[in-house]
Design an enzyme around this catalytic site. Structure first.
Site, PDB file in Angstrom:
ATOM      1  CB  ILE A  43      -0.968  -0.014   1.204  1.00  0.00           C
ATOM      2  CG1 ILE A  43      -1.745   1.304   1.293  1.00  0.00           C
ATOM      3  CG2 ILE A  43      -0.283  -0.275   2.522  1.00  0.00           C
ATOM      4  CD1 ILE A  43      -2.906   1.278   2.268  1.00  0.00           C
ATOM      5  N   GLY A  49      -6.053  12.331  -0.063  1.00  0.00           N
ATOM      6  CA  GLY A  49      -7.267  12.518   0.727  1.00  0.00           C
ATOM      7  C   GLY A  49      -8.328  13.200  -0.127  1.00  0.00           C
ATOM      8  CG  ASP A  74      -8.843   7.857   2.774  1.00  0.00           C
ATOM      9  OD1 ASP A  74      -8.663   6.766   3.333  1.00  0.00           O
ATOM     10  OD2 ASP A  74      -9.674   8.705   3.178  1.00  0.00           O
ATOM     11  CE1 TYR A  79     -14.600  11.754   4.470  1.00  0.00           C
ATOM     12  CE2 TYR A  79     -13.170  10.887   2.761  1.00  0.00           C
ATOM     13  CZ  TYR A  79     -13.479  11.052   4.102  1.00  0.00           C
ATOM     14  OH  TYR A  79     -12.644  10.526   5.068  1.00  0.00           O
ATOM     15  CE  LYS A 108     -11.801   6.853   5.473  1.00  0.00           C
ATOM     16  NZ  LYS A 108     -11.804   7.821   4.359  1.00  0.00           N
ATOM     17  CG  HIS A 141     -16.099   7.320   8.194  1.00  0.00           C
ATOM     18  ND1 HIS A 141     -16.463   7.888   6.996  1.00  0.00           N
ATOM     19  CD2 HIS A 141     -15.141   8.141   8.691  1.00  0.00           C
ATOM     20  CE1 HIS A 141     -15.771   8.980   6.789  1.00  0.00           C
ATOM     21  NE2 HIS A 141     -14.954   9.153   7.803  1.00  0.00           N
TER      22      HIS A 141
END
Ligand code: A2P
Length: 348
Positions: A43, A49, A74, A79, A108, A141
């Site tokens: 990874i 982000g 990510d 979001y 998440k 999350h």
């Protein structure tokens, strides 16, 4: 392409499993009790982000990030931009600029899908939005459950108390998603040590990652040590202080990381940017780090942070900045009547 601390993960489909130790497991197929397999999946230590990026901006940011060498993104349904991230990834894979196998995509499980029957549908919605067949990593999350009919809780009735949605139930539903090949690895976010320990005790598949807020004002040394000892990778969110948080998540006066004199001095010494010092600090601690930007030049600086090597004196100076200060303190999840408290979330 991988960060200098590119992290080792086991073979595809071979998340670290509970070793058998003679304890029969009632859940999952027999192979779930097998020993940890050789580690070889990687990874990238620096990920992009995407929290706080608008759908329009995130689409350009993802394409530019992939163009310049990011391979780890990510994401989260919370979001509000996974469809745009997905469209950008699709464009890049369809053009042949990058292959799916080269990418590490994390998402998440939102708080409103903790009940077992909601976990796989939530993951499938994320996969549809991201236009992917599988995720590399799926994280719980927050250790907080709310009703499936709300997104953000506003009153007591919106919450599901933890006794009615135990983390282990959610986790077992996530384990099933691993077995079905919908996700390679599973993990958590915002988990303190006691909660990680409880999960480890009952899990068939051990958490691969714990994603927490970490930066020089909140160094999280105890959690970092625990994770290191237990083969859990720690991901640093808000590594630059997330200055672009919405106002309702901000306090009246907050300390600045990017303009902190110690960070500025070290940046000057290395002819680097303050953001690069913050990212390099996380890399030096063997963390995964997910700085967010939607600006091409900053995306590049942030990725180049792996070439900024801090010395022990820099690390010592930064270590003295620890103040236990959270930018994301969870108060936005603690509406009146909530059975969850910040003290419990953070074990503080
Ligand atoms: P922008 O997206 O406009 O580039 P975090 O990763 O801690 O959530 O912080 C994200 C914030 O930091 C955003 O406001 C982002 O702005 C800003 N940022 C990201 N990279 C840099 C950089 N290299 N220099 C200065 N600010 C940055």
């Amino acid at each position: 392409m991988f960060g200098r601390n590119g992290q080792e993960f086991p073979d595809k489909g071979a998340q670290p499993l509970r070793e058998s130790a003679g304890i029969p497991h009632t859940s999952g197929p027999t192979c779930m009790k097998s020993h940890t397999l050789a580690a070889n999946a990687k990874i990238p230590a620096i990920g992009l982000g995407t929290w706080k990026s608008s759908p329009k901006d995130v689409s350009c940011a993802v394409k530019e990030a992939l163009r310049i060498g990011y391979r780890h993104i990510d994401c989260a349904p919370a979001y509000g931009n996974e469809h745009a991230v997905g469209a950008a990834i699709k464009e890049c894979t369809a053009s042949g600029a990058v292959s799916r196998e080269e990418l590490w995509i994390t998402s998440k499980l939102w708080n409103n899908a903790h009940l077992q029957e909601h976990v796989q549908p939530a993951l499938e919605k994320t996969l549809a939005d991201l236009r992917l067949e599988y995720l590399d990593l799926y994280l719980i999350h927050w250790p907080i459950a709310v009703s499936n009919t709300v997104f953000f809780p506003r009153s007591a009735k919106d919450y599901i108390p933890i006794e009615k949605a135990p983390i282990i139930d959610t986790w077992q539903a996530m384990e099933k998603c691993v077995r079905k090949g919908l996700v390679r690895y599973i993990g958590v976010c915002n988990f303190h040590i006691r909660r990680l320990d409880a999960l480890k005790r009952d899990a068939a598949i051990l958490p691969a990652v714990n994603q927490v807020e970490t930066h020089p004002f909140l160094q999280q040394n105890a959690i970092a040590d625990y994770c290191r000892k237990n083969n859990i990778l720690l991901t640093a969110y808000s590594p630059l202080g997330s200055g672009d948080r919405p106002d309702f998540m901000k306090k009246q006066s907050e300390p600045g990381l990017l303009d902190h004199p110690v960070i500025g001095k070290i940046a000057k010494k290395h002819a680097a940017r303050p953001a690069q010092i913050l990212i390099s600090w996380a890399l030096s601690r063997d963390l995964l780090v997910i700085p967010k930007s939607t600006h091409p030049e900053r995306l590049k600086h942030n990725l180049d942070a792996e070439n900024v090597i801090l010395d022990s004196r820099d690390m010592q100076e930064i270590s003295s900045m620890d103040a236990g200060y959270r930018y994301v303190d969870g108060s936005f999840l603690e509406s009146p009547g909530s059975p969850y408290t910040r003290a419990d979330i953070w074990d503080e």
